[in-house]
Motif scaffolding. Structure first.
Motif, PDB file in Angstrom:
ATOM      1  N   TYR A  15      32.506  -6.143  70.795  1.00  0.00           N
ATOM      2  CA  TYR A  15      33.586  -6.711  69.979  1.00  0.00           C
ATOM      3  C   TYR A  15      33.168  -8.052  69.394  1.00  0.00           C
ATOM      4  O   TYR A  15      33.383  -8.348  68.220  1.00  0.00           O
ATOM      5  CB  TYR A  15      34.857  -6.893  70.818  1.00  0.00           C
ATOM      6  CG  TYR A  15      35.729  -5.663  70.902  1.00  0.00           C
ATOM      7  CD1 TYR A  15      36.310  -5.120  69.766  1.00  0.00           C
ATOM      8  CD2 TYR A  15      35.971  -5.034  72.110  1.00  0.00           C
ATOM      9  CE1 TYR A  15      37.113  -3.988  69.836  1.00  0.00           C
ATOM     10  CE2 TYR A  15      36.775  -3.899  72.196  1.00  0.00           C
ATOM     11  CZ  TYR A  15      37.339  -3.381  71.049  1.00  0.00           C
ATOM     12  OH  TYR A  15      38.127  -2.263  71.127  1.00  0.00           O
ATOM     13  N   ARG A  66      43.224   2.118  65.891  1.00  0.00           N
ATOM     14  CA  ARG A  66      41.868   1.733  66.275  1.00  0.00           C
ATOM     15  C   ARG A  66      41.152   1.167  65.075  1.00  0.00           C
ATOM     16  O   ARG A  66      41.390   1.581  63.940  1.00  0.00           O
ATOM     17  CB  ARG A  66      41.091   2.949  66.757  1.00  0.00           C
ATOM     18  CG  ARG A  66      41.339   3.259  68.204  1.00  0.00           C
ATOM     19  CD  ARG A  66      40.581   4.499  68.585  1.00  0.00           C
ATOM     20  NE  ARG A  66      40.659   4.727  70.013  1.00  0.00           N
ATOM     21  CZ  ARG A  66      40.501   5.908  70.579  1.00  0.00           C
ATOM     22  NH1 ARG A  66      40.256   6.968  69.842  1.00  0.00           N
ATOM     23  NH2 ARG A  66      40.584   6.044  71.888  1.00  0.00           N
ATOM     24  N   GLU A  72      28.328  -3.887  77.078  1.00  0.00           N
ATOM     25  CA  GLU A  72      29.732  -4.019  77.423  1.00  0.00           C
ATOM     26  C   GLU A  72      30.548  -3.990  76.138  1.00  0.00           C
ATOM     27  O   GLU A  72      30.114  -4.525  75.117  1.00  0.00           O
ATOM     28  CB  GLU A  72      29.985  -5.363  78.125  1.00  0.00           C
ATOM     29  CG  GLU A  72      29.279  -5.506  79.458  1.00  0.00           C
ATOM     30  CD  GLU A  72      29.758  -4.492  80.489  1.00  0.00           C
ATOM     31  OE1 GLU A  72      30.969  -4.210  80.508  1.00  0.00           O
ATOM     32  OE2 GLU A  72      28.917  -3.973  81.236  1.00  0.00           O
ATOM     33  N   GLU A  73      31.755  -3.397  76.202  1.00  0.00           N
ATOM     34  CA  GLU A  73      32.601  -3.356  74.998  1.00  0.00           C
ATOM     35  C   GLU A  73      32.955  -4.760  74.526  1.00  0.00           C
ATOM     36  O   GLU A  73      33.007  -5.025  73.331  1.00  0.00           O
ATOM     37  CB  GLU A  73      33.872  -2.535  75.257  1.00  0.00           C
ATOM     38  CG  GLU A  73      33.551  -1.055  75.305  1.00  0.00           C
ATOM     39  CD  GLU A  73      34.751  -0.129  75.204  1.00  0.00           C
ATOM     40  OE1 GLU A  73      35.862  -0.602  74.946  1.00  0.00           O
ATOM     41  OE2 GLU A  73      34.548   1.078  75.402  1.00  0.00           O
ATOM     42  N   TYR A 108      34.672   3.642  66.174  1.00  0.00           N
ATOM     43  CA  TYR A 108      35.355   2.574  66.902  1.00  0.00           C
ATOM     44  C   TYR A 108      34.447   2.143  68.061  1.00  0.00           C
ATOM     45  O   TYR A 108      33.439   2.803  68.353  1.00  0.00           O
ATOM     46  CB  TYR A 108      36.763   2.967  67.348  1.00  0.00           C
ATOM     47  CG  TYR A 108      36.866   4.096  68.336  1.00  0.00           C
ATOM     48  CD1 TYR A 108      37.022   5.412  67.907  1.00  0.00           C
ATOM     49  CD2 TYR A 108      36.832   3.858  69.706  1.00  0.00           C
ATOM     50  CE1 TYR A 108      37.127   6.452  68.827  1.00  0.00           C
ATOM     51  CE2 TYR A 108      36.940   4.886  70.629  1.00  0.00           C
ATOM     52  CZ  TYR A 108      37.076   6.182  70.192  1.00  0.00           C
ATOM     53  OH  TYR A 108      37.182   7.204  71.098  1.00  0.00           O
ATOM     54  N   GLY A 158      34.371   2.170  71.293  1.00  0.00           N
ATOM     55  CA  GLY A 158      34.014   3.113  72.359  1.00  0.00           C
ATOM     56  C   GLY A 158      32.953   4.103  71.896  1.00  0.00           C
ATOM     57  O   GLY A 158      32.034   4.452  72.661  1.00  0.00           O
ATOM     58  N   GLU A 159      33.082   4.559  70.644  1.00  0.00           N
ATOM     59  CA  GLU A 159      32.102   5.513  70.102  1.00  0.00           C
ATOM     60  C   GLU A 159      30.747   4.839  69.871  1.00  0.00           C
ATOM     61  O   GLU A 159      29.701   5.455  70.079  1.00  0.00           O
ATOM     62  CB  GLU A 159      32.602   6.086  68.770  1.00  0.00           C
ATOM     63  CG  GLU A 159      33.755   7.055  68.923  1.00  0.00           C
ATOM     64  CD  GLU A 159      34.261   7.563  67.577  1.00  0.00           C
ATOM     65  OE1 GLU A 159      34.682   8.726  67.503  1.00  0.00           O
ATOM     66  OE2 GLU A 159      34.243   6.790  66.590  1.00  0.00           O
ATOM     67  N   ARG A 208      29.537   2.363  71.570  1.00  0.00           N
ATOM     68  CA  ARG A 208      28.941   2.188  72.898  1.00  0.00           C
ATOM     69  C   ARG A 208      28.332   3.503  73.396  1.00  0.00           C
ATOM     70  O   ARG A 208      27.198   3.532  73.879  1.00  0.00           O
ATOM     71  CB  ARG A 208      30.024   1.700  73.862  1.00  0.00           C
ATOM     72  CG  ARG A 208      29.509   1.372  75.206  1.00  0.00           C
ATOM     73  CD  ARG A 208      30.624   0.990  76.134  1.00  0.00           C
ATOM     74  NE  ARG A 208      30.108   0.841  77.480  1.00  0.00           N
ATOM     75  CZ  ARG A 208      30.850   0.617  78.533  1.00  0.00           C
ATOM     76  NH1 ARG A 208      32.155   0.498  78.416  1.00  0.00           N
ATOM     77  NH2 ARG A 208      30.305   0.493  79.713  1.00  0.00           N
ATOM     78  N   ALA A 209      29.095   4.601  73.232  1.00  0.00           N
ATOM     79  CA  ALA A 209      28.603   5.906  73.693  1.00  0.00           C
ATOM     80  C   ALA A 209      27.350   6.313  72.911  1.00  0.00           C
ATOM     81  O   ALA A 209      26.387   6.813  73.501  1.00  0.00           O
ATOM     82  CB  ALA A 209      29.701   6.950  73.526  1.00  0.00           C
TER      83      ALA A 209
END
Lengths: 140, 127
Positions: B63, B88, B58-59, B39, B41-42, B44-45
Motif C-alpha cells: 500500500y 476495492r 506485506e500488504e 487490487y 491482495g492480487e 501480493r498473490a
C-alpha cells in the motif's frame, strides 16, 4: 487529506498546544509561590520536553505511515516552532505582563535558523528529490 | 568439515540474495500490473506465485509503495466493487509507468538474453 499531512499531524498540533499551555500554566502558578518556584520550573520544563518529544515521535511516526512525506520531521519541527513561539509570546505579553521578551525572541531567532536549514532542501525541491521523495528511496 | 563449508556457502548465498531482492519489489509490482489491473491482495498473490515464494511482501508495504508510486504518477487506481461487498482499489500502470518499465527491461533485463550470457548462466562451471 493532503499528501503530506494526515489527521495525526493535527493531533500532534493539539497535543503541542495543550502541553505548551500546561507548561505556561505551571510557570504562572509557580510564580505566585516563590518558595516552590525553582522545583516547579524544573519539573514542568523537563516534563514538557519529554512529553513533546514523545508526542512528536508517536504522531510523527503515524503521520509518516498515513501520508506520503519522506521527511515528515520538517512538519513536526515547523509546527512545534510556530506553536511554542505563538503561545510563549502570548503568555509573556498577555498573562505575565513581561516587558522584556528578548529571551523568547532570541530562542525563536536561533531556533528559526536551525529550522530554516532543516526545511531548506524541501522548499528548494533540490536535485536529490522528486515530488518530495528522496530519489534514492523511491525504489527501495 | 564439509558441513561447515556448505553452511558457510548457504550463509553467503542468503546474504547475496537478501541484497539482490531488496530492489526487486518494484519490478515484480510493475510486472503484476502489466499483466492486468489488480487490487493489493492480487498483486501480493501474483508476486508470491510468480517469484515462486522467493519474494514475500506485506500488504501494508505494498500500500505504501503504491501510494508513493501514485504520487509519482507511475500508477493509478479505479475503485470497483469487490466480489464480497466493499469497494476495492484496482491499480494499473499509467503511461509513464509503462514507459519506465519498458525502458528498465530494455536496459537491465534484456541484456541477460544475449547468447553469450545465456550460455554462461545455464552452463556448469568448469572448475
Amino acid at each position: 487529506m493532503s499528501k503530506y499531512i494526515s489527521k495525526y499531524f493535527w493531533l500532534f498540533c493539539l497535543a503541542a498546544i495543550t502541553l505548551t499551555m500546561l507548561l505556561y500554566g505551571a510557570i504562572y502558578w509557580a510564580m505566585q509561590r516563590p518558595a516552590d518556584r525553582n522545583i516547579v520550573f524544573l519539573i514542568a520544563s523537563s516534563a514538557y520536553a519529554v512529553a513533546m518529544f514523545f508526542s512528536g515521535w508517536h504522531f510523527g511516526k503515524q503521520n509518516g505511515i498515513h501520508s506520503d512525506v519522506s521527511d515528515n520531521g520538517i512538519f513536526i519541527h515547523s509546527a512545534s516552532y510556530i506553536i511554542w513561539g505563538t503561545i510563549s509570546l502570548a503568555w509573556m505579553t498577555l498573562a505575565f505582563d513581561v516587558v522584556n521578551i528578548a529571551p523568547v525572541l532570541s530562542v525563536l531567532f536561533f531556533w528559526g535558523i536551525g529550522l530554516f536549514f532543516h526545511i531548506l532542501p524541501f522548499i528548494k525541491g533540490n536535485d536529490d528529490r522528486m515530488n518530495g521523495y528522496v530519489k534514492e528511496e523511491i525504489f527501495e | 568439515m564439509n558441513t561447515k563449508k556448505s553452511e558457510f556457502q548457504e550463509e553467503l548465498l542468503e546474504a547475496w540474495e537478501a541484497s539482490y531482492k531488496k530492489g526487486q519489489l518494484t519490478l515484480w509490482l510493475f510486472l503484476a500490473l502489466k499483466e492486468k489491473e489488480k487490487y493489493v491482495g492480487e498483486i501480493r498473490a501474483f508476486i508470491e506465485e510468480q517469484s515462486q515464494g522467493t519474494i514475500i511482501c506485506e500488504e501494508q508495504s505494498l500500500y505504501r509503495t503504491l501510494r508513493k508510486f501514485r504520487n509519482l504518477e507511475m500508477v493509478d487506481f479505479n475503485e470497483q466493487e469487490g466480489n464480497k461487498g466493499p469497494m476495492r482499489k484496482y491499480y494499473y500502470l499509467t503511461a509513464l509507468g509503462e514507459a519506465i518499465l519498458e525502458q528498465f527491461i530494455e536496459r537491465n533485463i534484456k541484456l541477460f538474453f544475449n547468447e553469450n550470457l545465456q550460455e554462461l548462466l545455464f552452463s556448469k562451471s568448469i572448475s
